[in-house]
Design a protein around this motif. Structure first.
Motif: not given
Length: 1324
Positions: A1131, A1142, A1145, A1165-1166
């Motif tokens: 992210r 979010n 993205l 995404m982390d």
């Protein structure tokens, strides 16, 4: 091993006689030279054989290996501390005995001083001595002073050499380990972490060795002094010693507390240096995204946290140093109060013996001993950090490469492997294939499917969890992202091999480098420059390929080498190099160029780490098959196949060549590892050290270091004066009391008189108050000075950061990143850690010394006669010394940078270095860099010893004059005056030595500040913002106009864009093609003003030079040619500064076909990306950067070579999505992959920096003599026919549009509809 510098002088110390060594006469010629002119690297003497990096490193490595084996045998964790102790205990103990002798001579001096005072005290006393005996004691005392001074500097010189050897040895081990790190281990460390180990952590060894011996010398001396005190004054001495013990315990606790902060500070420093190194590596991306301010804020925030820890640690240490000042006063006060309570009367001679014995203890017990505890505590933390690094996993050669005899083969059977076993998802599963000499295996598949991992498995970088890999033969490897190092083109190709003209020229022809070399001024002897910045991507790729071909290996692993070149060069490389030159070799080619599969012996198709099909071209259904269709069919048949490997996983560190910063070095030369190749080409060039100042550090640097508000500076000066006055008032008060109470015995200490008191509360209370005031003023002074200097360090660091981010890109091209990081690591570390405490120590000693001299002159005015010339001689000698010393310190700083640069350059090309068996050669280069740095460090130690010896002589003469002169005037002096002058003279010699040492240390530390200030004054690019700002909706048409544009990357470089005059209309889709190195990407650099173009460039009627750089760059989104990712989450890489939602993205990831892959990851995404995003494939990195560019939603989007490492099917889908999403955009597509631009309305054809043609694709394909037609034909008949048909369809669609072309003019009318410029660059 060739010398690091062009000319190496033999070290004169080797042939120096005893007197020359003792008085350092052999350095006189260097000082004469340094006074006349600036010293250069060639003026340094060669390092002594016993100090060479290779010898020291191998010696300590041997002890470490033994320790590791012992620990494995005993099932324990190995101890690096034990290995160090075993290696160095003998030499260290020998010099420890010198420290004990030095302190022994200091302890006996008060005894002889007491005997001399006895002569003056009472000539009729039975304890008195005759005049002749007094002169004899004076002679012995003078001899003791001289011996002490000689031993003092002899000890510190040799013990610092021991520290240097330990540091060099550990650095050798760290680099050796770095060359052996496994891929999984590389995911656990970063370049910034290793650079910090090599700069700040190993620096602790230089400091700890100086004081470590005082851990046993200090207590031993305290015991001896206690015994002597007992003999003089009895048990009352125990009161003073009890105070010493309490203070020591307090100091030791505070030192240990401050040292515990060091590990936390080191982690924060690692993070800051790593972030800065990533910023410098991706500087082009950061500048084109106008992210400078955001990254300045990020680094400033990290720096603020780091400074908070540093301030806390420094405050603790400052309090300890402040205690050194009044501690002896407290000890004496308590001792003589106890003596008075016990009703013991003592003589003046006894008083002075006690005073000087306590004074001798003060240095050892309240300065050296606590400092030893602090340095040991810090060193233990550093040793633990280094040990953790040394214990990381090493690469294991699963299948030793056999020499070139017998049958050559690559045989992979049922191979399964994991980059990350914790995920449970194999990277490769069940692979089986065999390749023999003369065979070409082509590996294809979608992006991120494991193609590069397959090559890493053959290399041995990816260990198998199941199955086996048999490799018989020598391997040559071409990485997906080219690795070049600073040096000539020839040295990059030969890579240490012997130069053979015929073979070399054949390789140049096969790799299509002839035309490029002809365009270079010095042909193949042209210097490439740091990170290959002077070359295009295609040129770097071909040099990388040429290096592999020249090795004449048996097995060639080629990781998509054709992606960075145009169709013509691609065809040449495949036919002339791969199919012809390597025709008898085993070749495994990873590629997305499907037109070449017909010539492959075997074809292997991968999907999600599995082999979905393998065979020869003829076995596939029909000629001209779209191999991507096979993958689609396999997806449809997935239910019938065995269960897949599950969710995809990120690799731990799968592509060494691209995962580490491009920190190229200005490096020394290398020899070839092969013993038979004696006449070898240098791998790397002679180092060009950075420029530096000359002579002493100027007042301007000191002014920069004291940048606090004038009120704080004035207050600091007043505090210093108050502390000194309070200190002197104690003595004055007691002296006055002594005159009124002549019945008691006087004693002298420091700068005045101290007496054994009766019991009047008035005198006792006043003295106690003055003592408390002295302590408070001292502590306040220490904390304030530290606060000012540490905050100045923070300010200078932040201004240096802002300065380099405002510097033009050319600055980063010309300076290795290691050189820049040196300023942010070692130099900043000196300013944070060493300078404040050293400066504080110097100020305290200087004021103390000045006070001592003042009191001596006040008591006996004639002492001014030797003091004044002594001061003048010292001042002149110091100036003469600092002219040379300053130059040597600057050389020490500049010779340190290549060490860091070479480390990171090696990490970047780690797989290539290992596959070519060049580890030993690169280790030799690292050792050569260390030896060059050791030359300068050795001169730092010896030049200071030269200075100190001369000061020793001056001080000894001064003391002898005072001693003999006082004896001559003994009849006119009372015992108090006589003892005062002699004790102060003795104290003066002790303080003077340490004060001079600290003054030189301050000057040495200020060189680091000077180097930081140099980077604050760099030449800057155009301002980020002007007063004139374009309209908020600019540009809303996307019309581009170029008028007579000429562009060069450097002021003295060749033109890369020549006489460009053209215009694009709103919403046009224009492709830009041309041979590699033709200047296509230079158009992007001109648009973003990475260098200032000549001529005019307008966007919607506004000249790009009339607005600020940020106003220009923020209005154009860009995905640069090089995929730049940062350490952190997925992210954070997409949206570093949290500017998007979010949903936005995920939409961007879907546009580039990454959504499914990232959704399948456990942390989505982390998910953490390691350094440079190396746990993604190169293609996935490009797609992530493409998503980042799309996210900005500017009306101008520039994508440079964004899909070069992406498979054609994915590329086609992405291009379709972008055409739909940016339908209102003016699209410029820079590409080598002609299928990407064949749908464009217009195509620019570039050749050698000039616009060769500009027309519709279909129109240009009708011109058989045209360059574009020839490029299309290079793709093969089938592909050319397909592209021509597509161009025809686009032409028919465009006939209804009114598109003007040719002599375009800038349109003034605006339609009000959003428009944008999109530039793509991809690969055939």
């Amino acid at each position: 091993m060739l010398p690091v510098s062009p000319e190496v002088k033999p070290n004169p110390l080797q042939n120096a006689n005893f007197c020359s060594r003792l008085f350092v006469w052999w350095l006189n010629p260097l000082f004469k030279m340094g006074y006349k002119r600036k010293l250069e690297p060639n003026d340094m003497y060669s390092v002594l054989p016993e100090d060479r990096s290779q010898h020291l490193g191998e010696e300590l490595q041997g002890y470490w290996d033994q320790e590791v084996k012992r620990a494995q045998k005993d099932a324990q964790e190995p101890s690096l501390m034990k290995a160090i102790v075993k290696c160095y205990w003998k030499s260290y103990l020998i010099w420890g005995m010198f420290a004990f002798l030095e302190e022994g001579t200091r302890v006996v001096q008060p005894i002889f001083l007491g005997k001399m005072i006895s002569y003056v005290e009472n000539s009729d006393s039975t304890d008195s001595v005759t005049l002749q005996e007094a002169y004899a004691y004076a002679t012995v005392l003078s001899a003791c002073v001289l011996v002490w001074a000689v031993l003092h500097h002899l000890y510190f010189y040799h013990i610092q050499r021991v520290g240097m050897r330990l540091r060099v040895a550990v650095c050798h081990m760290i680099y050796r380990k770095a060359l052996r790190l496994s891929s999984s281990a590389m995911g656990k460390t970063t370049t910034g972490h290793i650079v910090n180990l090599l700069s700040n952590d190993v620096n602790r060894f230089d400091q700890v060795t100086m004081f470590l011996n005082y851990l046993w010398v200090g207590p031993l001396q305290a015991i001896i002094v206690t015994a002597l005190l007992w003999m003089e004054i009895g048990m009352s001495c125990l009161a003073g010693m009890a105070i010493l013990v309490v203070i020591l315990l307090l100091q030791s606790y505070v030192w240990k507390l401050s040292s515990s902060l060091w590990s936390k500070t080191a982690a924060l420093t690692d993070n800051r240096i790593q972030t800065i190194s990533e910023i410098i590596t991706g500087i082009r991306t950061i500048k084109m995204y106008a992210w400078e301010k955001s990254f300045i804020d990020l680094i400033t925030s990290l720096r603020r946290k780091e400074i908070f820890k540093i301030l806390r640690s420094s405050f603790f240490r400052g309090v300890n140093l402040a205690l050194f000042f009044p501690v002896s006063k407290i000890m004496l006060f308590v001792t003589f109060v106890a003596n008075d309570i016990l009703d013991n009367l003592i003589t003046a001679s006894q008083v002075f013996v006690v005073v000087m014995l306590f004074e001798a203890l003060r240095f050892t017990s309240t300065l050296y001993f606590p400092m030893a505890i602090e340095k040991v505590s810090e060193a233990v933390v550093s040793i633990q950090r280094i040990k953790n690094f040394l214990l990381l996993d090493e690469i294991s050669q699963c299948y030793p490469q056999l020499p070139s005899v017998g049958e050559m083969i690559v045989d992979v059977q049922d191979f399964t492997a994991f980059w990350e076993k914790e995920s449970g998802t194999p990277t490769l599963q069940g692979l089986s294939f065999t390749v023999r000499p003369g065979e070409l295996l082509a590996v294809i598949g979608p992006v991120g499917t494991g193609k590069s991992s397959l090559l890493s498995a053959v290399l041995g970088e990816l260990p198998p969890s199941q199955g086996k890999v048999s490799v018989h033969g020598r391997i040559a490897y071409v990485s997906q992202q080219p690795w070049v190092f600073s040096g000539t083109v020839r040295s990059n190709i030969l890579f240490g091999k012997k130069y053979e003209k015929e073979l070399y020229e054949e390789v140049i022809r096969a790799c299509a480098l002839e035309e490029d070399l002809q365009s270079f001024e010095d042909r193949d002897l042209t210097e490439i420059g740091d990170r290959g910045t002077t070359l295009s991507g295609g040129q770097k790729a071909r040099i990388n390929l040429a290096r592999a071909v020249y090795q004449d290996a048996d097995i060639y692993l080629l990781d998509d080498p054709l992606s960075a070149v145009d169709a013509e060069v691609s065809r040449h490389l495949f036919e002339q190099c791969i199919c012809q030159t390597l025709s008898k070799k085993i070749t495994i080619l990873v590629t997305h160029q499907l037109q070449y599969l017909e010539d492959a012996t075997q074809i292997l198709i991968l999907k999600d780490g599995r082999m979905v099909q393998k065979g020869i071209y003829a076995e596939f259904p029909k000629p001209g098959i779209d191999f991507e269709d096979i993958l689609l069919k396999m997806e449809n048949e997935k239910a019938e196949l065995p269960p897949g490997p599950g969710t995809p996983t990120l690799r731990k560190w799968s592509s060494s060549e691209s995962s580490v910063l491009s920190l190229q070095s200005s490096s020394p030369s290398l020899e070839d590892a092969a013993p038979e190749d004696k006449d070898t080409e240098n791998i790397q060039a002679i180092p060009s050290l950075e420029s530096c100042s000359i002579g002493m550090v100027g007042f301007k640097i000191y002014k920069n270091c004291f940048r606090a508000h004038w009120f704080i500076i004035v207050f600091l000066i007043l505090i210093n004066v108050a502390a000194q006055v309070a200190y002197a008032l104690q003595d004055w008060w007691l002296a006055d009391w002594a005159n009124e109470r002549s019945t008691i015995y006087a004693m002298v200490f420091g700068q005045g008189n101290m007496i054994v008191m009766p019991d009047p509360d008035w005198y006792l209370g006043t003295y106690s108050g003055l003592m408390v005031a002295t302590g408070l003023f001292s502590i306040t002074r220490s904390l304030l000075l530290i606060y000012v200097l540490v905050n100045s360090s923070q300010t200078l660091h932040n201004e240096m950061l802002e300065s380099i981010l405002k510097a033009p890109v050319l600055f980063f091209d010309r300076n290795p990143i290691g050189r820049i990081l040196n300023r942010f690591s070692k130099d900043t570390g000196h300013m944070d850690d060493s300078l404040p405490l050293t400066f504080l120590d110097f100020i305290q000693m200087f004021l103390f010394m000045t006070g001592v001299a003042g009191v001596m002159v006040g008591v006996i005015p004639w002492i001014a006669i030797p003091v004044i010339p002594l001061s003048i001689i010292f001042f002149l000698l110091r100036i003469y010394f600092l002219w040379t010393y300053g130059d040597i310190k600057r050389l020490e700083c500049t010779t340190r940078s290549p060490v860091f640069s070479h480390l990171a350059s090696s990490l970047q090309g780690l797989w290539s270095i290992r596959v070519y068996k060049a580890e030993q050669r690169f280790q030799e280069v690292f050792d050569a860099h260390q030896d060059l740095h050791s030359e300068s460090w050795f001169l730092l130690l010896t030049t200071f010893q030269w200075f100190a010896v001369r000061l020793d002589v001056i001080c000894a003469v001064f003391f002898i004059v005072i001693c003999l002169g006082s004896l001559m005037l003994a009849k006119t002096l009372n015992p108090g005056q006589f003892g005062l002058v002699l004790s102060l003279a003795l104290t003066f010699t002790w303080i003077f030595q340490w004060c001079v040492r600290q003054s030189a240390e301050v000057e040495k530390m200020m060189v680091s500040a000077e180097r930081v200030v140099e980077y604050m004054e760099l030449e800057k690019e155009a301002p980020w913002e002007y007063e004139y700002r374009p309209p908020l909706d600019w540009p809303h048409e996307g019309e581009l106009a170029f008028e007579d544009v000429n562009f060069r990357h450097t002021l003295d470089g060749p033109l890369v864009l020549k006489d460009l005059t053209e215009c694009t209309e709103s919403k046009e889709k224009t492709g830009i093609v041309g041979r590699t190195g033709a200047g296509k990407s230079s158009l992007v650099a001109a648009l973003f003003r990475l260098s200032e173009p000549r001529g005019g460039i307008w966007i919607d009627n506004i000249s790009i030079t009339s607005i600020g750089l940020h106003h220009l760059r923020k209005k154009m989104s860009v995905v640069p040619q090089e995929a730049v990712l940062f350490t952190g989450t997925m992210r954070k890489n997409l949206d570093p500064f949290d500017e998007h939602t979010n949903e936005e993205l995920w939409d961007a990831l879907e546009e580039v076909r990454l959504k499914e892959i990232i959704e399948s990851l456990p942390d989505k995404m982390d998910t953490e990306l390691v350094e440079s995003g190396s746990n993604l494939s190169v293609g996935q990195r490009q797609l992530l950067c493409l998503a980042r560019g799309i996210l900005r939603k500017n009306q101008i989007l520039i994508i440079d070579n964004a899909t070069s490492h992406v498979d054609p099917r994915t590329d086609e889908l992405i291009q379709k999505n972008i055409r739909e999403k940016f339908s209102q955009c003016t699209v410029l597509t820079i590409t080598h992959r002609l299928s990407t631009v064949i749908d464009s309305e217009w195509i620019m054809v570039w050749d050698s920096g000039r616009l060769d043609d500009y027309d519709e694709p279909y129109t240009m394909l009708q011109e058989r003599d045209g360059l574009f037609y020839k490029m299309v034909q290079q793709l093969g008949e089938a592909e050319a026919t397909a592209l021509t048909e597509r161009a025809k369809q686009v032409s028919l669609l465009c006939t209804s549009k009114d598109i003007t072309h040719g002599e375009h003019v800038i349109m003034n009318a605006y339609s009000g509809q959003p428009s944008a410029l999109t530039i793509f660059e991809s690969t055939p």
